[in-house]
Design an enzyme around this catalytic site. Sequence first.
Site, short mmCIF file in Angstrom:
data_model
loop_
_atom_site.label_atom_id
_atom_site.label_comp_id
_atom_site.label_asym_id
_atom_site.label_seq_id
_atom_site.Cartn_x
_atom_site.Cartn_y
_atom_site.Cartn_z
N ASN A 9 0.91 -1.27 -0.13
CA ASN A 9 -0.03 -0.09 0.15
C ASN A 9 0.83 1.26 -0.13
O ASN A 9 1.44 1.48 0.98
CB ASN A 9 -0.82 0.04 1.03
CG ASN A 9 -1.87 0.96 1.46
OD1 ASN A 9 -1.89 1.97 0.44
ND2 ASN A 9 -2.63 0.97 2.45
N ARG A 91 -2.37 -2.32 -3.39
CA ARG A 91 -3.67 -1.43 -3.34
C ARG A 91 -3.61 -0.34 -4.22
O ARG A 91 -2.83 0.42 -4.04
CB ARG A 91 -3.80 -1.09 -1.82
CG ARG A 91 -5.07 -0.25 -1.57
CD ARG A 91 -5.38 0.29 -0.12
NE ARG A 91 -6.43 0.74 0.05
CZ ARG A 91 -6.66 1.28 1.17
NH1 ARG A 91 -5.97 1.22 2.20
NH2 ARG A 91 -7.92 1.97 1.40
N HIS A 179 -12.67 2.50 -0.08
CA HIS A 179 -12.84 1.59 0.93
C HIS A 179 -13.33 0.38 0.64
O HIS A 179 -13.70 -0.35 1.57
CB HIS A 179 -13.53 2.14 2.30
CG HIS A 179 -12.86 3.01 3.05
ND1 HIS A 179 -13.53 4.27 3.52
CD2 HIS A 179 -11.37 3.24 3.28
CE1 HIS A 179 -12.51 5.26 4.04
NE2 HIS A 179 -11.27 4.51 3.96
N ARG A 239 -9.99 15.61 6.41
CA ARG A 239 -10.99 15.79 5.34
C ARG A 239 -12.42 16.37 5.49
O ARG A 239 -12.87 15.92 6.49
CB ARG A 239 -11.18 14.48 4.12
CG ARG A 239 -9.78 14.42 3.81
CD ARG A 239 -9.91 12.89 2.73
NE ARG A 239 -9.22 12.02 3.38
CZ ARG A 239 -9.17 10.67 3.12
NH1 ARG A 239 -10.05 10.09 2.39
NH2 ARG A 239 -8.24 9.77 3.84
N GLU A 377 -7.63 -5.01 5.35
CA GLU A 377 -7.40 -4.90 3.67
C GLU A 377 -6.39 -5.52 3.09
O GLU A 377 -6.26 -6.10 2.15
CB GLU A 377 -7.28 -3.26 3.54
CG GLU A 377 -8.60 -2.40 3.80
CD GLU A 377 -8.43 -1.05 4.22
OE1 GLU A 377 -7.69 -1.04 5.36
OE2 GLU A 377 -8.75 -0.26 3.70
#
Length: 398
Positions: A9, A91, A179, A239, A377
């Site tokens: 990732n 990813r 996600h 964010r 993940e």
Amino acid sequence: MTDLILTINAGSSSIKFSLFTMAAATEVIRGQIDGLGVHPRLVAREGSEKVVDQTYPDGTGPADHAAALKSILALLQERHPDQQVTAVGHRIVHGGPDFKDSVRLDDTVLDRLKALNPLAPLHQPHNLSGVAAARAAFPHALQVACFDTSFHRKHPWVNDTFALPNQFYEAGVRRYGFHGLSYEYIVSRIAELGLADDSHKLVVAHLGNGASMCAIRDGVSIASTMGFTALDGLPMGTRCGQIDPGVLLYLIGEKGMTTEELTKLLYNESGLKGLSGISNDVRDLEESDDPNAARALDYFVFRVRRELGAMAASLRGLDAVVLTGGIGENAANLRHRILHDEEWLGISIDDERNYAKEMRVSTDTSPVQVYVIPTNEEMMIARHTARIAAQESVGTAS
Ligand code: ADP
């Protein structure tokens, strides 16, 4: 030699990595190198044991993704000399409208992914730098792209579009959702735990530094709070989440803000950090007695509750809710604040279970069951990569 899958990732200044056995997709080691080019630090764990925590004298540590991967390779050779990386799963944040599944990375696929850089300029180029570095470091390994967007590609059109003239949709201005690897993993855990028959209409809240929610019917995503970018929906660490587009027009037209300034504001200076003026971390805000810290958490809770209702409405009902991500898994106070007084939605929280960190935090009689399930993940990337490797007859299955 045992065949391994390396998951990567790659961010702007970091690489998170994990190694899994190809045969059983069990984790061997995981870690990350961050501070690339500035103050690199390599941390790795095997199970719960920290096996490496290394900083480097100035100028000697890995400066870029390629050098970072060399350090990871050296670490692997030192700790697991009898194992080799046969496949690398990446990813990749954006698969655009077309990549509905993970895919073997070749030059053609890479060119198509590069063309998506403008859709995720803060993430996609770094993800692809990780791919280039991995191809150089592991030239004989299968490289696989696993997308955050793929899980959402079965959205009905109404949840995929904005109310703009159709040409914008055709040009790729859509609600992609993100996600996806986390949501897919949670769906697989629900099945493994034998909960699928009672979870036809499922809402998953992935609440971490990035946060979103997903409405899932019989394992298929039908709506998500994130849209064209990973800015939309819930407020996050830094964010803003959902914002009236008129605010942006005002900031550009009346305040003269540039694209760069707006990007910094919306991605890095807003959310919990912007509202509190203190921190993007829920732990800091819970410890603070500054009223702005409390207000930031109030706003976060309010928006999660609001979107929970919206996701349930998208599903026209609700059977189960899963909370995951750093906040969902750990912040019991916030779970309480999100889930209490939701009987109208069928949720009855059991606070003893909630504070005892049990997997099920709803009462036995709650019509809607609520679970806290840690996401993984990397495991999802490893499973996708193992599947593609089997299709391509790469590596051994024993
Ligand atoms: P990312 O999106 O970067 O993967 P994570 O899912 O790891 O983020 O979530 C990180 C966030 O989780 C932290 O910023 C913090 O707000 C929250 N968090 C982690 N541990 C706790 C805890 N024990 N209590 C409250 N919040 C926590």
